[in-house]
Write a protein that holds these residues in place. Structure first.
Motif, short mmCIF file in Angstrom:
data_model
loop_
_atom_site.label_atom_id
_atom_site.label_comp_id
_atom_site.label_asym_id
_atom_site.label_seq_id
_atom_site.Cartn_x
_atom_site.Cartn_y
_atom_site.Cartn_z
N ARG A 149 0.81 -1.22 0.00
CA ARG A 149 0.00 0.00 0.00
C ARG A 149 0.84 1.27 0.00
O ARG A 149 0.45 2.28 -0.58
CB ARG A 149 -0.92 -0.01 1.23
N THR A 166 9.79 3.26 -1.59
CA THR A 166 9.75 4.71 -1.81
C THR A 166 10.75 5.39 -0.89
O THR A 166 11.16 4.85 0.13
CB THR A 166 8.36 5.30 -1.48
N ARG A 174 -1.75 11.53 3.90
CA ARG A 174 -1.31 10.43 4.75
C ARG A 174 -2.50 9.85 5.51
O ARG A 174 -3.60 10.36 5.41
CB ARG A 174 -0.24 10.93 5.72
N LEU A 176 1.64 9.13 1.89
CA LEU A 176 1.23 8.20 0.84
C LEU A 176 1.59 8.84 -0.49
O LEU A 176 2.13 8.21 -1.38
CB LEU A 176 -0.27 7.92 0.93
N VAL A 177 1.27 10.13 -0.57
CA VAL A 177 1.63 10.94 -1.73
C VAL A 177 1.89 12.35 -1.21
O VAL A 177 1.15 12.83 -0.34
CB VAL A 177 0.46 11.00 -2.75
N GLY A 212 6.62 10.03 -1.99
CA GLY A 212 5.80 8.86 -1.68
C GLY A 212 5.44 8.01 -2.88
O GLY A 212 4.68 7.05 -2.76
N VAL A 213 5.99 8.34 -4.04
CA VAL A 213 5.60 7.60 -5.24
C VAL A 213 6.77 6.86 -5.89
O VAL A 213 6.56 6.04 -6.78
CB VAL A 213 4.96 8.53 -6.30
N ASN A 241 -1.42 -0.41 -3.81
CA ASN A 241 -1.00 0.99 -3.96
C ASN A 241 -1.52 1.64 -5.24
O ASN A 241 -1.15 2.77 -5.54
CB ASN A 241 0.53 1.10 -3.91
N LYS A 275 -2.74 5.23 -5.54
CA LYS A 275 -1.82 6.37 -5.51
C LYS A 275 -1.76 7.11 -6.85
O LYS A 275 -1.45 8.30 -6.88
CB LYS A 275 -0.41 5.90 -5.14
N LEU A 288 -4.65 9.43 -6.83
CA LEU A 288 -4.45 10.37 -5.72
C LEU A 288 -3.36 11.38 -6.07
O LEU A 288 -3.51 12.59 -5.81
CB LEU A 288 -4.08 9.60 -4.45
N ALA A 289 -2.29 10.91 -6.66
CA ALA A 289 -1.18 11.81 -7.01
C ALA A 289 -1.65 12.84 -8.04
O ALA A 289 -1.32 14.03 -7.92
CB ALA A 289 -0.01 11.01 -7.55
N ASP A 338 -8.10 5.81 0.49
CA ASP A 338 -8.25 5.10 -0.78
C ASP A 338 -9.66 4.57 -0.99
O ASP A 338 -10.11 4.41 -2.12
CB ASP A 338 -7.23 3.95 -0.87
#
Lengths: 175, 336, 743
Positions: free
Chosen positions: B146, B165, B237, B246-247, B269-270, B311, B314, B317-318, C740
């Protein structure tokens, strides 16, 4: 299936012990002379060698803040530094916060606001709060919340911890 | 934690010599990551060279109009330094988004560059990890990934696969700012462009950086251009504070008369390093901030992104974080 | 003198806690004490083929390395390993043999002169395994679900009630239906203090053990039975416990290992676990639940079905009450509840704050919210429409139930009346705002307990009971009860706990301590009072010569005639007649079963939550929350509020952050630390408010109190999830609601 999954071992590590050395630590204004190997963390030096158990071990990896002490007035995680690295510093632990007679204002406020339950994170919270006040960066309730986030409280006393600190810092409840 | 000896040199030359003459020795400054990893038996230096006595804690102006951050200045002293706050607020914001107040009081600027990944498998010596134990495999690839990388991963060869990462927040801002790392080593001094300092896993996932054995980071130079007006750092996060990204997105813009004249976008985070694509940033130059659609920029930055199951979120999300960060930096959105 | 009960007294142990003087299990020292370091299994199933201890043993400072191969012979029978909270089955025995039952199993103890040497030596031990295929994924093994075995523990945890009516028919006929599958991961207690035992080896071979436990007598019993020692040779002391939340209800393996080493080496030994090892014993089990509700158009819930499948270990059947709550909260005539277990290659789960309650009630309460949405009815109105004064499972009336008042006062404080029922109706830029609420319920139980009350020659009252204070405030409320019972100034009352030498009390859990031990303290003080009264009667010129017990009362450390406040004898004077000795009484309190069995007894709550959700990022923040509790008599509003606030923080943490994630490739929890197992931090918690509604209960126990340790958490997860639904229109039935899931 035959597997050998073993704890990390390395051939180049001959099983021998590190040399002990004389270490001088100034804690709560008192100079302590210890014979320690470099692998002793400041936290373990306090707890296991000096029996100053007010500083707590909650994770030993800088992830909980229970071991917070003040080094030259700044709050740090004592689990992630070696005792030998702090020879020239003034270390203050929870045992050194109270005035001769009575308690530090934060200690009084923690009792008054019931800013704990089990008490295990409490010395770290209080030392952290002293560090927070020394830093002078917190102006609002939200600042306190953010800047106290390095101290976990599993009992969930956060609202009362914030109340106690806020009161001592003279910050208004709804700021 | 293994047995090790300890040295505390008082000048840079001796410190560098210490590493040159002791195989398996490591520098220690703040210790926040190294001691953590030593207790996990991931790192096992046989000698620790404590560099805290070296005179490397100053933050001072450079002749080129930039700012030199001493390698031993703490993250906290850097983030709260008046010159950083006024000229490089992006850096200040990124540092303060990371770790806790206690850790920032300990962690140094130099040490921050060497933070190792938070990959669960890297940390757990009972599981395979090519970064920790070359050739042992990558537990994350088909495991719980994740928090893992979506860009620049190494996933073809089982013996070199790595989807870890880079965990730092500070480095994402430093990447956006085009910082320069100054190092001293057995061969003398040299500088490394920030973009070249961290590396992708490639065939050698055990190497995080391009630093050579025995080299010591002495300072990080910030160029004059600090994007003090148009900037933002967004960190997403799992909780409000004290969690790894996370990103994350660092954006610095220069805007003249409603038009973008310079743009920097770095992602955290990527990937195995702070992620930048200067050619995509260049597409923003000359654009009007009120008319530009940032979504294609986000798409371009994430081009080639690959999810590994847990993951995959992401990627989307990014993209959203990039769009928001650009809007925020351009003051189309409140900074919060 | 006004009573202390009901007053916001600051914790009597507060100064000890804020000064660092409160000592926890790993903070006691003995001369020449050794340190033990545990090595944990790398694999989830199989056997150890060899443990290479040579290198470790060669290291100077290493005293011994204990494995299954060199451990001494110990008790043979399972029954010896059963503690007071052991579920049916065969308890785990550390170092029993070469068999690996789960990843993280303790397989070796390295004992050395210092902590650092033990830690280093542990890295020098190599273990060879023969690995078997393991099964650790609940979701892949649902077909293996079966009914739990019953045992002694079933007495406290009722199995699901029999079906009532005809669920299938009623559900099918219902014009309004909801059905949802609810899942959540394993969670770990993670108290701030890591498990530790300091075993002091006394000269005569007796052991004084400082243990992290929720019941010193439980640890004492375990040690004495496993190691075949008389109770009198094992003393367990535990005055302070750095949080436990259920994890201390069973002796953990460091106790076994430390005792084993101390006895073998005839030296004092301390064994502390690491934070990583805090993920290698009991946990809140993952469950998969299905909830279906059927209702008529006016909101009458006719049919309820709640099925749950939980995980347990291969060796014990841990079970909890997950599905029974609907029958206690709603009077639907057609219900069906089932609860089954899947044994996996993991450690046995363990009670964790509101076990089962905060697993099952949130699933139920999310579906009730969904039903309200489908009906177009206000969620409180729907709950009032289906309000019950009876526990339908037991078909008994509640001894007291002021839940209606919780709804009313909670809604008012929160401002619920201005809620627009439409999802996604409140927005501020990218931020969606949502309001949600849910009901909470937990049992109000009382058990038997003993306490001793002593009036010292100095006129101080000292009361003891072998209970625990895991942060709950036991020290303080017991002091208040004792002070009031004998009319003493609170400064002159000392309550002590956490010592197996003290009068027996049950393990501290299930929110029963205030009622159970509080009642014991009360009867012990009353017994002492009667004794003192009799002594006073015999004094020269006693004003009580002709008085009866009913004629006197206690105040200001005196016994007084109710009819004449000037006819008084001080307690100090009475004890002075005892030849220089203290006066003491020990008493047992038993629940009044005959009366209690006529009633169902529960504590209730209503939780109200506001969330802000970033529409693009899926990040959720609880901006404010109100919990109204009907918890009987509140002994101390200050510590009671802390209990509820703490539960609310747990509820937020559970709803949004907590999960122990296992990689089934290895059958191992991967986020086994506090950086990656997220619990709420200070910045996650905004404005929390607590209301205690008036509730009088003369049945539940003589004090009229209901425990508050669990009720604060039970309603929160569903209230958060329902608020997220209101904000976003997305019904997330899988906890925690990480970003998520909302993207």
């Amino acid at each position: 299936m035959q597997t050998t999954l073993s704890p990390e071992t390395r051939a180049d590590l001959a099983p021998s012990l590190p040399q002990k050395q004389a270490i001088k630590l100034t804690i709560n204004g008192t100079v302590h002379h210890l014979e320690l190997a470099p692998w002793t963390t400041l936290l373990d030096a306090l707890r296991e060698y000096l029996h100053l158990t007010g500083t707590k071990k909650g994770c030993d990896h800088g992830q909980c803040g229970a071991c917070t002490v003040l080094v030259d007035g700044k709050r740090i995680n004592s689990c992630l530094t070696l005792a030998v690295m702090k020879e020239d510093s003034d270390i203050t632990t929870i045992e050194g916060l109270a005035a001769e007679n009575g308690l530090h204002p934060l200690q009084t406020a923690f009792v008054e606001h019931d800013a704990y339950q089990c008490g295990y994170c409490t010395p770290g919270q209080i030392c952290s709060a002293v560090g927070l006040m020394n830093e002078g960066q917190a102006k609002t309730i939200d600042d306190i919340r953010e800047l106290m986030s390095g101290n976990l409280c599993r009992c969930g006393a956060y609202p009362h911890i914030v109340d106690a600190i806020r009161e001592v810092m003279h910050i208004e409840p709804k700021s | 934690m293994n047995s090790f000896s300890y040295a505390r040199p008082s000048d840079i030359g001796t410190a560098v010599d210490e590493l040159a003459t002791h195989e398996g020795a490591k520098f220690i400054a703040g210790g926040t990551n190294l001691l953590d990893l030593m207790k996990e038996n991931v790192e096992h230096p046989n000698r620790l060279v404590d560099i805290n006595r070296l005179a490397l804690s100053t933050i001072e102006d450079t002749e080129e109009g930039g700012l030199r951050l001493g390698a031993l200045a703490t993250n906290a002293d850097t983030a709260y330094h008046s010159a950083v706050q006024s000229r490089y607020p992006l850096l200040s914001q990124a540092i303060l988004a990371g770790a806790s107040a206690q850790l920032r009081n300990m962690a140094t600027n130099g040490g921050n560059l060497f933070q190792r990944t938070r990959c669960y498998y890297f940390y757990d010596t009972q599981t395979p990890c090519n970064k920790r134990e070359p050739g042992s495999g990558c537990g994350a690839l088909n495991g719980f990934n994740r928090i893992h990388a979506i860009l620049g991963t190494s996933d073809q060869n089982p013996e070199t696969a790595c989807i870890a990462t880079h965990p730092s927040d500070m480095c994402v801002a430093l990447a956006a700012l085009d910082a320069v790392v100054r190092v001293t080593g057995p061969m003398g001094e040299r500088t490394i462009r920030f973009a070249d300092f961290h590396r992708l896993p490639g065939h050698e996932p055990w190497l995080d950086t391009t630093i050579q054995p025995g080299e010591l980071v002495t300072a990080i130079d910030l160029p004059a251009k600090g994007f003090p007006e148009y900037f933002t750092y967004i960190k997403l996060r799992d909780r409000q504070s004290y969690a790894f990204a996370l990103v994350s997105v660092a954006v610095g813009l220069e805007i003249d008369n409603n038009r973008i004249t310079d743009a920097r976008i770095a992602l955290g985070g990527v990937a195995h390093k702070p992620w930048r694509k200067p050619e995509v940033e260049a597409r923003l130059v000359g654009q009007s901030i009120s008319e530009t659609d940032f979504a294609p920029i986000a798409e371009a930055l994430l081009e080639g992104a690959k999810g590994y199951g847990h993951n995959t979120f992401k990627i989307e999300l990014a993209k959203r974080a990039i769009v928001r960060a650009l809007q925020r930096a351009a003051k189309l959105e409140p900074q919060v | 003198m006004t009573p202390y009960i009901g007053k916001s007294i600051s914790r009597v142990d507060g100064v000890a806690k804020v000064t660092g003087k409160a000592k926890y299990a790993a903070e006691y020292f003995a001369p020449d004490m050794l340190y033990g370091w545990v090595i944990s299994s790398a694999i989830a199933k199989g056997k150890i083929t060899r443990i290479h201890t040579e290198a470790a043993l060669q290291l100077p400072g290493v005293v011994q390395v204990f494995t299954h191969e060199n451990r001494p012979s110990l008790a043979w029978f399972d029954v010896n390993y059963k503690d007071q909270d052991a579920p049916p089955g065969s308890p785990f025995r550390p170092l029993r043999d070469a068999t690996i039952l789960y990843s993280g199993q303790p397989i070796t103890l390295v004992v050395a002169e210092t902590l650092e040497v033990a830690r280093f030596a542990a890295t020098l031990v190599q273990v060879d395994y023969e690995e078997d295929d393991h099964e650790t994924a609940l979701e892949h093994n649902l077909h293996r679900a079966r009914e739990p075995k019953s045992g002694v523990a079933s007495l406290l945890k009722s199995p699901p009630p029999k079906p009532r009516g005809d669920f299938e028919k009623a559900f099918e006929a219902a014009p309004f239906q909801t059905t949802g599958q609810h899942i959540h991961s394993v969670e770990h207690h993670n108290p701030m203090e890591m498990f530790a035992s300091t075993v002091v080896y006394e000269k005569d071979g007796k052991l004084t053990i400082y243990d992290k436990t929720q019941g010193a007598p439980n640890s004492q019993m375990y040690v004495s039975q496993v190691f075949n020692m008389p109770f009198s040779d094992v003393r367990v002391i535990s005055p302070y416990v750095g949080g436990a939340f259920g994890s201390g209800l069973r002796p953990q393996y460091q106790l076994f290992l430390a005792v084993l080493a101390a006895r073998e080496l005839k030296r004092s030994v301390r064994v502390s676990l690491t934070r990583q090892q805090m993920f290698t014993f009991g946990h809140r089990p993952a469950t998969v639940q299905n909830v279906s509700l059927g209702a008529t158009a006016d909101g009458t819930i006719d049919a309820i079905r709640h099925d749950a499948i939980g995980e347990t270990s291969r060796f014990e059947d841990y079970f909890e009450i997950v599905v029974n709550w609907a029958g206690m909260l709603y009077p639907a005539p057609h219900v069906k509840f089932t609860y089954n277990l899947v044994p996996l290659d993991t450690f046995t789960p363990l009670d964790m704050r509101a076990p089962g309650g905060v697993t099952g009630v949130p699933a139920l309460e999310m579906e009730v919210d969904e039903l309200a949405h489908k009906l177009g009815m206000d969620p409180i109105e729907l709950r009032l429409k289906n309000y019950t004064e009876r526990d339908m499972n037991e078909d008994l009336p509640y001894s007291s139930k002021e839940l209606r008042e919780c709804f009313r006062q909670g809604a008012e404080r929160f401002g619920w009346a201005s809620r627009n029922p439409e999802p996604r109706s409140m927005r501020n830029g990218h931020t969606l705002v949502g309001w949600g609420m849910a009901t909470g319920i937990w049992d109000a139980t009382q058990g038997p307990a003993r306490a001793e009350a002593v009036l010292t020659v100095n006129g101080k009252l000292r009361v003891t009971s072998a209970t625990a204070d895991i942060g709950t405030g036991t020290y303080t409320i017991m002091t208040q009860i004792a002070a009031d019972t004998l009319g003493m100034p609170i400064e002159d009352v000392i309550f002590r706990l956490g010592d197996s030498n003290m009068p027996l009390a049950p393990i501290e859990g299930g929110s029963w301590t205030a009622a159970t031990v509080g009642s014991a303290v009360k009867v012990a003080c009353e017994a002492l009072g009667k004794k003192l009264f009799k002594m006073a009667q015999k004094m020269k010129d006693s004003p009580f010569a002709d008085a009866k017990w009913e004629d006197v009362w206690f105040s200001d450390a005196h016994i007084l005639l109710k009819t004449n406040p000037y006819a008084a004898v001080s307690l100090l004077e009475i004890v002075g007649q005892n030849g220089g000795r203290a006066v003491s009484e020990t008493a047992t309190s038993l629940p009044n079963m005959l009366e209690q069995r006529k009633y169902a007894r529960a504590v209730h709550s209503a939780a109200f939550v506001e969330v802000e959700v970033d529409e693009d990022f899926g990040t959720v923040r609880v901006t404010r929350a109100v919990t109204a509790v009907a918890g009987g008599r509140i002994l101390n509003p200050k510590t009671a509020r802390s209990q509820i606030i703490g539960g609310m923080v747990w509820g937020i943490s559970k709803a949004l952050e907590e999960e122990s994630v296992m990689d089934h490739q290895f059958g191992r929890f991967m986020n086994h630390n506090l950086a990656e197992y997220h619990v709420a931090v200070n910045a996650d918690i905004q404005d929390l408010d607590v209301i205690f509604v008036d509730e009088t209960d003369t049945i539940v126990n003589p004090l009229g109190v209901k425990g508050l340790g669990e009720i604060g958490i039970v309603g929160m997860p569903a209230a958060v999830a329902n608020a997220v639904f209101h904000a976003t229109g997305k019904r997330i039935r899988s906890l925690p609601i990480t970003l998520d899931k909302l993207l």
